[in-house]
Design a protein around this motif. Structure first.
Motif, PDB file in Angstrom:
ATOM      1  N   ASP A   1      57.915  82.623  55.848  1.00 14.23           N
ATOM      2  CA  ASP A   1      57.866  84.057  55.549  1.00 14.23           C
ATOM      3  C   ASP A   1      58.271  84.280  54.101  1.00 14.23           C
ATOM      4  O   ASP A   1      59.394  83.949  53.720  1.00 14.23           O
ATOM      5  CB  ASP A   1      58.840  84.829  56.449  1.00 14.23           C
ATOM      6  N   ILE A   2      57.354  84.830  53.306  1.00 18.23           N
ATOM      7  CA  ILE A   2      57.671  85.142  51.916  1.00 18.23           C
ATOM      8  C   ILE A   2      57.601  86.652  51.732  1.00 18.23           C
ATOM      9  O   ILE A   2      56.558  87.267  51.991  1.00 18.23           O
ATOM     10  CB  ILE A   2      56.709  84.429  50.957  1.00 18.23           C
ATOM     11  N   PHE A   3      58.731  87.228  51.372  1.00 19.81           N
ATOM     12  CA  PHE A   3      58.800  88.681  51.194  1.00 19.81           C
ATOM     13  C   PHE A   3      58.785  89.019  49.709  1.00 19.81           C
ATOM     14  O   PHE A   3      59.412  88.332  48.910  1.00 19.81           O
ATOM     15  CB  PHE A   3      60.079  89.231  51.827  1.00 19.81           C
ATOM     16  N   VAL A   4      58.075  90.059  49.358  1.00 12.60           N
ATOM     17  CA  VAL A   4      58.042  90.541  47.979  1.00 12.60           C
ATOM     18  C   VAL A   4      58.723  91.903  47.958  1.00 12.60           C
ATOM     19  O   VAL A   4      58.195  92.878  48.504  1.00 12.60           O
ATOM     20  CB  VAL A   4      56.596  90.644  47.462  1.00 12.60           C
ATOM     21  N   LEU A   5      59.910  91.938  47.350  1.00 13.23           N
ATOM     22  CA  LEU A   5      60.710  93.166  47.371  1.00 13.23           C
ATOM     23  C   LEU A   5      60.404  93.996  46.126  1.00 13.23           C
ATOM     24  O   LEU A   5      60.746  93.593  45.008  1.00 13.23           O
ATOM     25  CB  LEU A   5      62.209  92.832  47.414  1.00 13.23           C
ATOM     26  N   LEU A   6      59.772  95.129  46.363  1.00 12.57           N
ATOM     27  CA  LEU A   6      59.361  95.989  45.247  1.00 12.57           C
ATOM     28  C   LEU A   6      60.416  97.059  45.006  1.00 12.57           C
ATOM     29  O   LEU A   6      61.034  97.563  45.949  1.00 12.57           O
ATOM     30  CB  LEU A   6      58.033  96.672  45.584  1.00 12.57           C
ATOM     31  N   PRO A   7      60.622  97.433  43.718  1.00  8.57           N
ATOM     32  CA  PRO A   7      61.545  98.533  43.443  1.00  8.57           C
ATOM     33  C   PRO A   7      61.061  99.802  44.136  1.00  8.57           C
ATOM     34  O   PRO A   7      59.849 100.030  44.255  1.00  8.57           O
ATOM     35  CB  PRO A   7      61.452  98.695  41.922  1.00  8.57           C
ATOM     36  N   GLN A   8      62.013 100.623  44.587  1.00  6.74           N
ATOM     37  CA  GLN A   8      61.647 101.840  45.330  1.00  6.74           C
ATOM     38  C   GLN A   8      60.824 102.824  44.518  1.00  6.74           C
ATOM     39  O   GLN A   8      60.091 103.623  45.083  1.00  6.74           O
ATOM     40  CB  GLN A   8      62.915 102.539  45.850  1.00  6.74           C
ATOM     41  N   GLU A   9      60.983 102.751  43.160  1.00  4.45           N
ATOM     42  CA  GLU A   9      60.199 103.667  42.310  1.00  4.45           C
ATOM     43  C   GLU A   9      58.708 103.407  42.471  1.00  4.45           C
ATOM     44  O   GLU A   9      57.885 104.304  42.297  1.00  4.45           O
ATOM     45  CB  GLU A   9      60.510 103.504  40.804  1.00  4.45           C
ATOM     46  N   TYR A  10      58.361 102.164  42.761  1.00  2.00           N
ATOM     47  CA  TYR A  10      56.948 101.819  42.914  1.00  2.00           C
ATOM     48  C   TYR A  10      56.356 102.576  44.088  1.00  2.00           C
ATOM     49  O   TYR A  10      56.984 102.776  45.120  1.00  2.00           O
ATOM     50  CB  TYR A  10      56.786 100.319  43.174  1.00  2.00           C
ATOM     51  N   GLY A  11      55.114 102.956  43.933  1.00  2.00           N
ATOM     52  CA  GLY A  11      54.417 103.605  45.041  1.00  2.00           C
ATOM     53  C   GLY A  11      53.813 102.561  45.964  1.00  2.00           C
ATOM     54  O   GLY A  11      53.895 101.352  45.709  1.00  2.00           O
ATOM     55  N   ARG A  12      53.207 103.055  47.041  1.00  2.00           N
ATOM     56  CA  ARG A  12      52.602 102.172  48.048  1.00  2.00           C
ATOM     57  C   ARG A  12      51.425 101.374  47.485  1.00  2.00           C
ATOM     58  O   ARG A  12      51.055 100.331  48.033  1.00  2.00           O
ATOM     59  CB  ARG A  12      52.078 103.013  49.234  1.00  2.00           C
TER      60      ARG A  12
ATOM     61  N   MET B   1      62.654  97.243  48.062  1.00  2.00           N
ATOM     62  CA  MET B   1      64.020  96.784  47.867  1.00  2.00           C
ATOM     63  C   MET B   1      64.940  97.997  47.983  1.00  2.00           C
ATOM     64  O   MET B   1      64.901  98.870  47.126  1.00  2.00           O
ATOM     65  CB  MET B   1      64.144  96.171  46.468  1.00  2.00           C
ATOM     66  N   VAL B   2      65.708  98.053  49.084  1.00  2.00           N
ATOM     67  CA  VAL B   2      66.576  99.222  49.279  1.00  2.00           C
ATOM     68  C   VAL B   2      68.027  98.793  49.111  1.00  2.00           C
ATOM     69  O   VAL B   2      68.356  97.609  49.224  1.00  2.00           O
ATOM     70  CB  VAL B   2      66.360  99.864  50.673  1.00  2.00           C
ATOM     71  N   LYS B   3      68.885  99.778  48.790  1.00  2.00           N
ATOM     72  CA  LYS B   3      70.293  99.425  48.523  1.00  2.00           C
ATOM     73  C   LYS B   3      71.035  99.073  49.801  1.00  2.00           C
ATOM     74  O   LYS B   3      71.885  98.212  49.833  1.00  2.00           O
ATOM     75  CB  LYS B   3      70.982 100.589  47.805  1.00  2.00           C
ATOM     76  N   ASN B   4      70.722  99.810  50.858  1.00  2.00           N
ATOM     77  CA  ASN B   4      71.317  99.435  52.141  1.00  2.00           C
ATOM     78  C   ASN B   4      70.312  99.686  53.261  1.00  2.00           C
ATOM     79  O   ASN B   4      69.380 100.481  53.104  1.00  2.00           O
ATOM     80  CB  ASN B   4      72.643 100.171  52.364  1.00  2.00           C
ATOM     81  N   PRO B   5      70.499  98.990  54.360  1.00  2.00           N
ATOM     82  CA  PRO B   5      69.465  98.967  55.403  1.00  2.00           C
ATOM     83  C   PRO B   5      69.150 100.348  55.983  1.00  2.00           C
ATOM     84  O   PRO B   5      68.041 100.570  56.476  1.00  2.00           O
ATOM     85  CB  PRO B   5      70.061  98.065  56.479  1.00  2.00           C
ATOM     86  N   ALA B   6      70.107 101.275  55.905  1.00  2.00           N
ATOM     87  CA  ALA B   6      69.854 102.607  56.447  1.00  2.00           C
ATOM     88  C   ALA B   6      68.722 103.308  55.694  1.00  2.00           C
ATOM     89  O   ALA B   6      68.068 104.209  56.229  1.00  2.00           O
ATOM     90  CB  ALA B   6      71.125 103.447  56.389  1.00  2.00           C
ATOM     91  N   GLU B   7      68.487 102.870  54.456  1.00  2.00           N
ATOM     92  CA  GLU B   7      67.412 103.482  53.670  1.00  2.00           C
ATOM     93  C   GLU B   7      66.048 102.866  53.947  1.00  2.00           C
ATOM     94  O   GLU B   7      65.044 103.298  53.376  1.00  2.00           O
ATOM     95  CB  GLU B   7      67.719 103.322  52.171  1.00  2.00           C
TER      96      GLU B   7
END
Lengths: 482, 482
Positions: B79-90, B134-140
């Protein structure tokens, strides 16, 4: 008949006309009345004479519908009660019975319900001679017969001529729809109950109107012995109809009424008021199906009709029918326990030679496989036992496995043929073990035939009464709905 | 393995010996480990390269069992995950997918669960490329994939070398008894859930010991997010097993676990502890019955096995199985509604060409007669309607009459043959009306075979996988109980 706002004028006219027609043949003629009363008077005198010969100092009274002049034309039942002083012991009953036997000139049966009594057949009448105790008030009654004189008195004090015919109409209606009679076979409405209903509601039609709206647990408390219907319901828990005895607050006059009969009366009342018809009073006679028709009808159903037939059971009707119904319930439980899907069941008896239970099941045979649900997984030791029992069982077809939170197996059935099941469980005195009543179990061990579908034909053709019963069973519709 | 007081020494020895044997073949060899890690490293690098070409500024991370070094020998899932900054759109997801496709060199599927992702097949590995935020904490987290990196981190922070093998044992045990995997087809335990259980209880055996005593609605709340189990149960109402996500109190890590799988795990845990055996890890392979044996076994059951067979349904496995199970429930409801007595049911799919529903009923045919219970007598207008409908109906066989306080009739059934019922209701797009899921209903309208008992033989003989499935169905016992 009293005027009523609920019914439109046309229906009211039709009701009146039907009632008039009914009264024509249910009111005893002057001649019948005179003959009956004269016969009763003579009986009374000869019984008194016999009693005085024996020095029995008792009050002799007519009870029942003759006493109240509410009998239906052609009814031939005379109830004669002998009220003994309470100081007398039970041995005096025997003296009364002996006197009654002498009056009956040999043509009688010695019977026993709660009490011993003599049922005699004289000049076309059935005469019941009943010894009882003379008590000061009904609460002191040692058995229900001690209460009867109070019932008679209560009704007689409140009757008038028009009411007598209203009572006759109600009795005849109930008789016509098959709900009349408190005996076990019927489980319906007694004569006294009919009288009370008319006294309470005021007329035949008003009884029907009220009954149309009765609910399960309906309370009728004429003398207001209870503060509220709820209080009466608490006293007579789970009884479908509660009519508090005016002369004894602890008795429900309707206690013999089974829910089936009550429901039939309610529905018939509604339908009669909507569409009055003489058929409610005089149901048509159903002609038995020919054997061809019988086989065709059975075949169309595609079910299996099982007839469990046995020989004579010596008992008075109330005992006999009590035993038959109890045995029927026991056999139904057995069939359900072995997964046979029951369509319907009924019992027939000629009350003499032959008794037949009918069990109609979806199918005579079940598939060999049976799904068997075991314990839930969190019953640890039950699961261990279940696994131990079934993992090596030769009856197993599939499993054990888990479905949801339970252990499940599929196993072979012990019985796949309903006839085999019944033969195994009912023959050779086995009936007792599954709850068949004693006299019926005894009859089974002496004489048991288990017939499926067309195997009943020889008996059907030999017994017209049974043939009519089976035809009516297959129609399965009250005659007032035909 | 930690010492335990509940087990006697002999059993403990045997457990240790079985676990040692199991570890021999579930621990990846040094060679496999090196090869897998090196391959993963290369993949990661080439994906990063492709992303930077597109100026996508993202964190690329390994997740899953490779990241945590808890994979089983021979497991080939990366499993390779690509964590994008939240500012990025879909729209950036698309760029990630495109980069992944280039890395995959053409051998991939574009898939969609909650999220789009690429499933690629490279060098014998199945590689999932998953874009997420990429979120700061899982609740987000906007979807469950955003939470995955936190799960990986949580477990990695608490792992040590011995624990890794305990996790491997638990996963292998669950795999062996068929409860491993959160996908819809299985409805079992995810890898993350296994890891948490071992972290919480301390060892493989302690998990089994605890599970042996689990009750429905068991709560495991490692980080004590809730004050009490009751509070957690209120939050996750009716879930059979509640394992509060350490990184997100609002998530039940065990939400995918169906009650069947949970119960199987509980029972298997108990039995393994009592009688440890390598078969729990390595179930025997069931050889399909020969056609003679198959027919003999079916015949012994005496039930009817109905096979509803249809063609390809194009959907990823979770969608496919979701649709199959939903359709199975709908068809079961239909069969029950028409009074067929269901012994058992199952679904088989090769996830490509063919899908087969199995419905085992007591009997293919029902008798023509059906008992039909109408309204209670005190529902006046319902009774009127019922009488109006049935008094003249051509479907009627008996009645209407009264039983207890209800109207009853016996009438002809609309369907007496289960095959006819299914054909009528499922063919020509009819499935939707009875609740069959859309893709399955569509497949039925294109291709529908309804086969009874031995009619399945040609397909059985042509498809070994199905033959094994049906053989196992007929045995109907988990392999660890054989």
């Amino acid at each position: 008949m009293l005027k009523n706002k609920d019914l439109d004028e046309n229906t009211e006219m039709r009701i009146k006309s039907v009632c008039r027609k009914a009264l024509e043949w249910i009111m005893p003629s002057e001649e019948e009345r005179a003959r009956t009363l004269e016969f009763t008077r003579l009986l009374l005198e000869s019984l008194k004479r016999e009693l005085s010969k024996d020095n029995v100092n008792a009050e002799v009274q007519i009870e029942g519908s003759i006493a109240k002049d509410t009998w239906l034309a052609g009814e031939k039942d005379i109830d004669i009660f002998v009220l003994l002083p309470q100081e007398y012991g039970r041995d005096y009953f025997q003296k009364v019975l002996e006197a009654a036997k002498r009056v009956s000139e040999g043509n009688y049966l010695e019977a026993y319900a709660e009490h011993p009594y003599i049922e005699a057949y004289i000049d076309g009448f059935t005469v019941n001679f009943v010894p009882c105790f003379m008590v000061k008030n009904p609460a002191e009654a040692k058995s229900s017969v001690d209460r009867t004189p109070f019932h008679t008195q209560y009704v007689k004090n409140r009757l008038n001529e028009p009411l007598k015919n209203e009572i006759r109409l109600l009795k005849a209606f109930m008789h016509g729809i098959g709900v009349y009679g408190a005996e076990i076979k019927v489980g319906g409405f007694s004569g006294y109950l009919c009288e009370l209903l008319v006294l309470y509601y005021g007329s035949f039609i008003r009884v029907l109107e009220a009954a149309s709206r009765w609910r399960r647990g309906e309370v009728i408390d004429i003398e207001e012995h209870y503060k509220s219907p709820e209080e009466a319901r608490r006293a007579f828990r789970n009884e479908p109809l509660i009519v508090v005895d005016p002369v004894d607050r602890n008795r429900n006059v309707a206690s013999a009424v089974r829910i089936n009969r009550l429901s039939e009366f309610i529905l018939a009342s509604r339908l009669f008021l909507k569409n009055p018809d003489i058929k409610f009073f005089k149901p048509q006679v159903i002609e038995p199906y020919s054997s061809e028709k019988l086989l065709k009808v059975m075949n169309e159903r595609g079910s299996t009709l099982i007839f469990v037939k046995t020989g004579a059971i010596r008992a008075v009707p109330d005992i006999l029918w009590g035993q038959l119904f109890k045995s029927q319930r026991a056999i139904l439980n057995l069939l359900r326990q072995f997964d046979f899907d029951i369509i319907r069941s009924d019992v027939w008896s000629d009350e003499k030679e032959t008794n037949v239970f009918v069990f109609e099941v979806s199918s005579r045979l079940l598939p060999p496989i049976k799904r068997h649900v075991g314990p839930p997984i969190d019953k640890i030791s039950n699961c261990e036992d279940f696994l131990k029992k079934h993992l090596e069982s030769k009856w197993i077809l599939s499993g054990p496995r888990i479905e949801e939170d339970r252990l499940i197996i599929e196993r072979r059935r012990r019985y796949i043929d309903v006839v085999e099941l019944l033969r195994d469980k009912l023959a050779q005195g086995g009936g007792r073990k599954i709850g068949v009543a004693s006299l019926v179990a005894k009859a089974f061990s002496e004489n048991l035939e288990i017939l499926a579908n067309e195997e009943i034909l020889p008996f059907y053709l030999s017994n017209n009464n049974f043939a009519r019963f089976l035809t009516e069973y297959l129609i399965g519709r009250p005659k007032w709905l035909i």
